[in-house]
Design an enzyme around this catalytic site. Structure first.
Site, short mmCIF file in Angstrom:
data_model
loop_
_atom_site.label_atom_id
_atom_site.label_comp_id
_atom_site.label_asym_id
_atom_site.label_seq_id
_atom_site.Cartn_x
_atom_site.Cartn_y
_atom_site.Cartn_z
N ASN A 136 13.65 -8.08 -2.87
CA ASN A 136 12.45 -8.29 -3.43
C ASN A 136 12.00 -9.64 -3.95
O ASN A 136 11.01 -9.90 -3.92
CB ASN A 136 12.27 -7.32 -4.61
CG ASN A 136 11.92 -5.67 -4.01
OD1 ASN A 136 11.75 -5.56 -2.85
ND2 ASN A 136 12.01 -4.70 -4.95
N HIS A 190 12.58 -4.07 -18.69
CA HIS A 190 12.08 -2.75 -18.14
C HIS A 190 13.25 -2.35 -17.21
O HIS A 190 13.47 -2.42 -15.93
CB HIS A 190 10.84 -2.99 -17.16
CG HIS A 190 10.40 -1.87 -16.39
ND1 HIS A 190 10.08 -0.67 -17.20
CD2 HIS A 190 10.52 -1.68 -15.08
CE1 HIS A 190 9.77 0.26 -15.99
NE2 HIS A 190 9.95 -0.29 -14.79
N ALA A 250 0.79 -1.08 0.04
CA ALA A 250 -0.15 -0.11 -0.12
C ALA A 250 0.85 1.24 0.01
O ALA A 250 0.42 2.26 0.54
CB ALA A 250 -0.96 0.16 1.21
N SER A 287 6.63 -5.08 -8.54
CA SER A 287 7.85 -4.93 -8.03
C SER A 287 8.93 -5.05 -8.85
O SER A 287 8.92 -6.08 -9.76
CB SER A 287 7.91 -5.86 -6.83
OG SER A 287 6.67 -5.90 -6.00
N1 LIG Z 1 7.32 -2.13 -12.87
C1 LIG Z 1 7.12 -0.90 -12.68
O1 LIG Z 1 7.00 -0.08 -13.70
C2 LIG Z 1 7.41 0.00 -11.59
C3 LIG Z 1 7.73 -0.72 -10.61
N2 LIG Z 1 8.11 -0.15 -9.13
C4 LIG Z 1 8.50 -1.04 -8.12
O2 LIG Z 1 7.31 -1.27 -7.25
C5 LIG Z 1 7.83 -1.65 -5.88
C6 LIG Z 1 7.13 -0.69 -4.97
O3 LIG Z 1 7.62 0.78 -5.02
P1 LIG Z 1 6.62 2.08 -4.25
O4 LIG Z 1 5.36 1.89 -4.11
O5 LIG Z 1 7.20 3.13 -4.73
O6 LIG Z 1 7.61 1.47 -2.76
P2 LIG Z 1 6.94 1.81 -1.44
O7 LIG Z 1 8.01 1.48 -0.50
O8 LIG Z 1 6.37 3.29 -1.28
O9 LIG Z 1 5.79 0.86 -1.14
C7 LIG Z 1 6.03 -0.59 -0.87
C8 LIG Z 1 5.37 -1.09 0.10
O10 LIG Z 1 5.42 -2.56 0.16
C9 LIG Z 1 5.24 -2.90 1.49
N3 LIG Z 1 5.79 -4.40 1.76
C10 LIG Z 1 6.98 -4.75 2.00
N4 LIG Z 1 7.27 -5.96 2.09
C11 LIG Z 1 6.03 -6.48 1.92
C12 LIG Z 1 5.21 -7.74 2.04
N5 LIG Z 1 6.11 -8.90 2.36
N6 LIG Z 1 3.83 -7.92 2.00
C13 LIG Z 1 3.06 -6.65 1.80
N7 LIG Z 1 3.77 -5.57 1.84
C14 LIG Z 1 5.05 -5.49 1.73
C15 LIG Z 1 5.85 -2.02 2.27
O11 LIG Z 1 5.47 -1.87 3.74
C16 LIG Z 1 5.43 -0.84 1.52
O12 LIG Z 1 4.39 0.00 2.01
C17 LIG Z 1 9.25 -1.33 -5.82
O13 LIG Z 1 10.22 -2.66 -6.03
C18 LIG Z 1 9.38 -0.45 -7.22
O14 LIG Z 1 10.79 -0.64 -7.82
C19 LIG Z 1 7.95 1.13 -9.01
C20 LIG Z 1 7.40 1.99 -10.11
C21 LIG Z 1 7.25 1.38 -11.42
O1 LIG Z 2 12.63 3.45 -11.58
C1 LIG Z 2 12.28 2.74 -10.79
O2 LIG Z 2 13.07 2.18 -10.19
C2 LIG Z 2 10.77 2.34 -10.92
C3 LIG Z 2 10.36 1.78 -12.11
O3 LIG Z 2 10.50 0.97 -12.41
C4 LIG Z 2 9.98 3.15 -13.03
O4 LIG Z 2 9.39 4.24 -12.73
O5 LIG Z 2 10.07 3.07 -14.11
#
Ligand SMILES: NC(=O)C1=CN([C@@H]2O[C@H](COP(=O)(O)OP(=O)(O)OC[C@H]3O[C@@H](n4cnc5c(N)ncnc54)[C@H](O)[C@@H]3O)[C@@H](O)[C@H]2O)C=CC1
Ligand SMILES: O=C([O-])CC(=O)C(=O)O
Length: 311
Positions: A95, A175, A8, A119
């Site tokens: 992760n 990505h 969240a 993630s």
């Molecule tokens: N694929 C894509 O295009 C993108 C991927 N991401 C990735 O998405 C992920 C999340 O990014 P944000 O939301 O910015 O991070 P954030 O730190 O704001 O949120 C991550 C949440 O995951 C929770 N969490 C951690 N372990 C957990 C578990 N075992 N069970 C349930 N919840 C758990 C944390 O408590 C935290 O609230 C990162 O790995 C980031 O690199 C972010 C943006 C784009």
């Molecule tokens: O840049 C990052 O680490 C998160 C992500 O995947 C994006 O925003 O494209």
């Protein structure tokens, strides 16, 4: 239709917000391990309902997977984001364990769900989700291409001085900062090739900016982006839940497509109620084929790293 979002944090909560605001699902459950955090985000989102006029029910739970039961789609955003100067690939150590456990828990209560992996490193986490669960490949979708393509269209719109919604363009490949492939040759402004309006140099800059789009925002924000990522996930979930059959670049398991096997990598997919319903094969030219092959080598190398982490 019910959607669960695990994590969240910035991306998960933004995704829940967009899904509710746009009425994409009737119910959204946010789940996080941080005590009270998902409950708080859900309550805050619910308090928008009367101002923005939505009827989606949003609730939050702390690690209680029973509340996620019978979700049609589960989005996985749990894990850590990168900090300035890091690559997405550096997140694999923490992760991988989180994503593997979360997918197992989710499937206990929603055995038929379609899983959307967010993630990072996303292509590797998608492969991990597929291999560790043995689910059919149509039910595991990595979100990356939707976001990268929206960044590509934004940078093209800025270079052209035209609205992004008048521009059609797609990013395929991994990505990652060096593995993304913005398909400049096929980008168009209302059907007209963008090369008619922009010099080769300008197009190269747009492609380069797109590839490091996530890193640029991480440098500006101190953590990675969330508005466009959350909206991109919601766009993908919409196509699944409402069987829209949109063509969206997604990281999916390939078996011979684009001359690749046994990896999850970004390719154009038709996304509908069954998840990945078709992979569209674009006729790439020799240069694009070579770049795709190089991207696949890098993506495959990360999958190999998984083996030692999870051994
Ligand atoms: N694929 C894509 O295009 C993108 C991927 N991401 C990735 O998405 C992920 C999340 O990014 P944000 O939301 O910015 O991070 P954030 O730190 O704001 O949120 C991550 C949440 O995951 C929770 N969490 C951690 N372990 C957990 C578990 N075992 N069970 C349930 N919840 C758990 C944390 O408590 C935290 O609230 C990162 O790995 C980031 O690199 C972010 C943006 C784009
Ligand atoms: O840049 C990052 O680490 C998160 C992500 O995947 C994006 O925003 O494209």
């Amino acid at each position: 239709m019910k959607v669960t979002i695990v994590g969240a944090g910035n991306v998960g909560a933004t995704c829940a917000d967009v899904i509710s605001y746009r009425g994409i699902a009737s119910e959204v459950v946010l789940l996080d391990i941080k005590e009270g955090f998902a409950e708080g985000k859900a309550l805050d989102i619910m308090q928008c309902a009367t101002n923005t006029g939505f009827n989606t029910r949003v609730s939050g739970v702390t690690n209680d997977y029973s509340k996620t039961a019978d979700s049609s789609v589960v989005v996985i955003t749990s894990g850590i984001p990168r900090k300035p100067g890091m690559t997405r690939e550096e997140l694999i150590g923490i992760n991988a364990g989180i994503v593997k456990t979360v997918v197992e828990n989710v499937l206990v209560h929603s055995p038929n769900a379609i899983i959307v992996v967010v993630s990072n490193p996303m292509d590797t986490m998608t492969y991990l989700a597929l291999k560790s669960t043995g689910l059919p490949k149509n039910r595991i979708i990595g979100m990356g291409g939707a976001l990268d393509s929206s960044r590509f269209r934004t940078y093209l719109s800025m270079a052209l001085g035209k609205p992004a919604n008048d521009i059609s363009a797609m990013v395929i490949g991994g990505h990652g900062d060096t593995t993304m492939i913005p398909l400049t040759r096929l980008a168009s402004y209302n059907g007209i090739p963008v090369s008619q309006f922009l010099s080769e140099e300008a197009l190269e800059k747009v492609a380069a900016d797109t590839m490091v789009g996530g890193a640029t925002l991480t440098g500006l924000l101190g953590t990675s982006a969330w508005y466009a990522p959350g909206a991109s996930v919601a766009y993908l979930v919409d196509s699944i839940l409402n069987d829209q059959k949109k063509m969206i670049a997604c990281s999916v398991f390939v078996e011979g497509e684009y001359e690749q096997n046994d990896i999850c990598i970004g390719v154009p997919c038709i996304i509908g109620k069954n998840g990945v319903e078709e992979i569209i094969e674009i006729e790439l030219n020799d240069k694009e084929k070579a770049v795709f092959a190089k991207s696949a080598v890098a993506v495959r190398a990360m999958n190999d790293a998984l083996k030692s982490i999870l051994a």
